[in-house]
Design a protein around this motif. Structure first.
Motif, short mmCIF file in Angstrom:
data_model
loop_
_atom_site.label_atom_id
_atom_site.label_comp_id
_atom_site.label_asym_id
_atom_site.label_seq_id
_atom_site.Cartn_x
_atom_site.Cartn_y
_atom_site.Cartn_z
N PHE A 113 34.65 -35.91 0.91
CA PHE A 113 33.91 -35.96 -0.34
C PHE A 113 34.50 -34.94 -1.31
CE2 PHE A 113 31.21 -37.42 3.09
CZ PHE A 113 30.77 -38.65 2.61
N THR A 114 35.64 -35.31 -1.87
CA THR A 114 36.45 -34.37 -2.65
C THR A 114 35.68 -33.78 -3.82
OG1 THR A 114 38.40 -35.68 -2.07
CG2 THR A 114 38.62 -34.10 -3.87
N VAL A 115 34.93 -34.61 -4.55
CA VAL A 115 34.26 -34.12 -5.75
C VAL A 115 33.20 -33.08 -5.40
CG1 VAL A 115 32.45 -35.90 -5.80
CG2 VAL A 115 33.23 -34.85 -7.93
N ILE A 116 32.55 -33.21 -4.24
CA ILE A 116 31.57 -32.20 -3.83
C ILE A 116 32.27 -30.89 -3.49
CG2 ILE A 116 29.81 -31.61 -2.12
CD1 ILE A 116 29.15 -34.56 -1.88
N CYS A 117 33.39 -30.98 -2.78
CA CYS A 117 34.14 -29.78 -2.42
C CYS A 117 34.66 -29.07 -3.67
CB CYS A 117 35.30 -30.14 -1.49
SG CYS A 117 34.79 -30.73 0.13
N GLU A 118 35.13 -29.83 -4.65
CA GLU A 118 35.61 -29.23 -5.89
C GLU A 118 34.49 -28.50 -6.62
OE1 GLU A 118 37.20 -32.49 -8.05
OE2 GLU A 118 39.12 -32.52 -7.00
N ALA A 119 33.32 -29.11 -6.63
CA ALA A 119 32.19 -28.48 -7.30
C ALA A 119 31.78 -27.18 -6.61
CB ALA A 119 31.00 -29.44 -7.34
N ASN B 108 36.52 -48.99 -5.11
CA ASN B 108 36.24 -49.29 -6.52
C ASN B 108 35.21 -48.34 -7.12
OD1 ASN B 108 37.99 -51.38 -6.19
ND2 ASN B 108 36.47 -53.00 -6.27
N SER B 109 35.47 -47.07 -7.00
CA SER B 109 34.57 -46.08 -7.60
C SER B 109 35.35 -44.81 -7.93
CB SER B 109 33.41 -45.74 -6.66
OG SER B 109 33.86 -45.03 -5.52
N TYR B 110 34.76 -44.01 -8.81
CA TYR B 110 35.43 -42.78 -9.26
C TYR B 110 34.36 -41.76 -9.63
CZ TYR B 110 37.81 -39.69 -12.63
OH TYR B 110 38.29 -38.61 -13.32
N SER B 111 34.54 -40.54 -9.16
CA SER B 111 33.61 -39.45 -9.46
C SER B 111 34.38 -38.27 -10.03
CB SER B 111 32.84 -39.02 -8.21
OG SER B 111 32.14 -40.09 -7.64
N PHE B 112 33.75 -37.54 -10.94
CA PHE B 112 34.40 -36.34 -11.48
C PHE B 112 33.36 -35.24 -11.73
CE2 PHE B 112 33.22 -38.77 -15.29
CZ PHE B 112 32.65 -37.81 -16.11
N TYR B 113 33.87 -34.01 -11.79
CA TYR B 113 33.03 -32.83 -12.02
C TYR B 113 33.87 -31.82 -12.79
CZ TYR B 113 30.61 -28.41 -10.96
OH TYR B 113 29.98 -27.20 -11.05
N LYS B 114 33.33 -31.30 -13.89
CA LYS B 114 34.05 -30.33 -14.70
C LYS B 114 33.09 -29.21 -15.12
CE LYS B 114 37.82 -32.81 -14.75
NZ LYS B 114 39.05 -32.36 -14.03
N LYS B 115 33.52 -28.00 -14.94
CA LYS B 115 32.73 -26.84 -15.37
C LYS B 115 33.56 -26.01 -16.34
CE LYS B 115 30.81 -22.48 -13.60
NZ LYS B 115 30.56 -21.66 -12.40
N ILE B 116 32.94 -25.62 -17.45
CA ILE B 116 33.60 -24.78 -18.45
C ILE B 116 32.85 -23.47 -18.56
CG2 ILE B 116 34.28 -24.57 -20.85
CD1 ILE B 116 35.85 -26.65 -19.36
N GLY B 117 33.57 -22.35 -18.35
CA GLY B 117 32.98 -21.03 -18.48
C GLY B 117 33.70 -20.24 -19.56
N ARG C 37 29.92 -40.55 -12.25
CA ARG C 37 30.36 -41.49 -11.22
C ARG C 37 30.25 -42.90 -11.79
NH1 ARG C 37 28.45 -44.66 -6.64
NH2 ARG C 37 30.17 -44.76 -5.12
N ILE C 38 31.32 -43.67 -11.62
CA ILE C 38 31.35 -45.05 -12.07
C ILE C 38 31.87 -45.92 -10.94
CG2 ILE C 38 31.57 -44.68 -14.56
CD1 ILE C 38 34.55 -44.76 -14.24
N SER C 39 31.44 -47.16 -10.90
CA SER C 39 31.96 -48.12 -9.93
C SER C 39 32.14 -49.46 -10.63
CB SER C 39 31.02 -48.25 -8.74
OG SER C 39 29.73 -48.69 -9.15
N TRP C 40 33.05 -50.28 -10.12
CA TRP C 40 33.37 -51.54 -10.76
C TRP C 40 33.64 -52.62 -9.72
CZ3 TRP C 40 36.01 -46.98 -10.91
CH2 TRP C 40 37.23 -46.92 -10.24
N GLU D 124 41.09 -42.37 -15.28
CA GLU D 124 40.90 -43.36 -14.24
C GLU D 124 41.27 -44.77 -14.72
OE1 GLU D 124 40.16 -45.14 -10.67
OE2 GLU D 124 40.37 -43.00 -11.13
N PHE D 125 40.90 -45.11 -15.95
CA PHE D 125 41.00 -46.49 -16.40
C PHE D 125 42.25 -46.85 -17.18
CE2 PHE D 125 36.24 -46.58 -15.96
CZ PHE D 125 36.24 -47.52 -14.95
N THR D 126 42.84 -45.88 -17.86
CA THR D 126 43.98 -46.22 -18.70
C THR D 126 44.86 -45.01 -18.94
OG1 THR D 126 44.65 -47.08 -20.86
CG2 THR D 126 42.64 -45.78 -20.81
N SER D 127 46.12 -45.26 -19.18
CA SER D 127 47.05 -44.18 -19.52
C SER D 127 47.20 -44.03 -21.03
CB SER D 127 48.43 -44.47 -18.91
OG SER D 127 48.93 -45.70 -19.40
#
Length: 303
Positions: free
Chosen positions: A99-105, A183-192, A207-210, A289-292
């Motif tokens: 669960f990469t996004v949890i570990c990153e958080a 078919n899913s993608y999660s992200f987490y960002k913190k700004i300090g 988190r989005i899924s398609w 995730e969706f486009t370059s």
């Protein structure tokens, strides 16, 4: 058996150390508003120093092993994280490794010494923790116990209806174990304000899924952290669902985020700055995730 630790001075609270959830609840029932559940207490200690009333009785949860367990139920597809699980658990628990996004958080919260003491449950029960946006985006449920029953509550419903003020004991945070499906993608960002131990200016997560055709079926975007009230961006999610990710109107998504959030403001950072930062972070995360292809000149403001 509940252990009692005698106070060092007469004005100090009495500390109780139950070894089961049932014993902890019994103590809370006995002392009512004069008792408080405590685990790592990193946030509570700061609040007590800043004037929050110290309870006469502290019910320590550190001796209850079931509150420190991380388990995966393969049949029910549930990841259960014990409320007293340390923030540093990402380094040692094998059930979190996928669960990469949890570990990153978890890695982004406070300093290592605090992560080795603070707990996941404590971070969200305080109502201002940096994990709150992530668990909102992941559609977490909270498992509570009181003297009458054990029950599950949707995290967003709990936040909205101020149920965090009840006397119930949080035992676990439950998530779907399908977070890592294809078919899913999660992200987490913190700004300090700086990279070292500091409160967040804001924290965003999503988190989005398609489906197989690339049409977005589910979208959850959330904001919180620092002094910002936790928010689930339901209007923006509606803007995303039913559309293909590679042809999204990014300017429309950006505008929707700006219009939906009302961040906190202080002497150092304006609400408008936080609003633009949040919108940029979310749109950038979705685009990766969706486009370059970029948003296009003028579609978003620079942070």
């Amino acid at each position: 058996m509940v252990n009692q630790i005698e106070p060092l001075i007469s004005s100090s609270p009495i500390i109780w150390a139950p070894t089961t959830i049932e014993e902890a609840i019994e103590r809370k029932k006995e002392f009512g508003s004069e008792a408080e559940f405590v685990s790592g207490s990193t946030l509570l200690q700061l609040q007590w120093k800043n004037g929050r009333k110290v309870p006469k009785n502290i019910i320590s949860l550190e001796q209850i092993p079931t509150l420190k367990q991380i388990q995966i139920d393969e049949d029910k597809r549930i990841l259960s994280i014990g409320a007293s699980t340390l923030l540093s658990s990402y380094k040692t628990d094998p059930n979190l490794k996928d669960f990469t996004v949890i570990c990153e958080a978890l890695q982004s919260i406070a300093a290592p010494a605090v992560r080795n003491r603070g707990t996941i449950g404590g971070n969200i029960m305080g109502g201002v923790g940096d994990l709150i946006p992530l668990f909102l985006a992941l559609k977490a449920k909270l498992l509570f116990h009181d003297e009458r029953e054990t029950y599950l509550v949707d995290f967003w419903d709990w936040l909205q209806h101020s149920q965090k003020k009840t006397a119930a004991l949080l035992s676990a945070i439950q998530l779907t174990s399908d977070l890592v499906r294809t078919n899913s993608y999660s992200f987490y960002k913190k700004i300090g304000r700086r990279e070292t131990f500091t409160a967040a200016i804001l924290t965003v997560a999503g988190r989005i899924s398609w489906d197989e055709d690339g049409v977005i079926e589910e979208a959850n975007l959330a904001l919180g952290g620092g002094d910002n009230q936790p928010l689930l961006l339901e209007n923006t999610a509606y803007h995303l669902i039913g559309k293909k990710g590679d042809v999204l109107d990014w300017k429309g998504v950006y505008t929707s985020i700006l219009s939906e959030i009302s961040p906190a403001e202080d002497a150092f950072v304006s609400a408008n700055y936080r609003r633009k930062v949040a919108a940029n972070l979310m749109v950038a995360a979705l685009q990766r995730e969706f486009t370059s292809i970029g948003c296009g000149e003028g579609d978003t403001d620079e942070i």
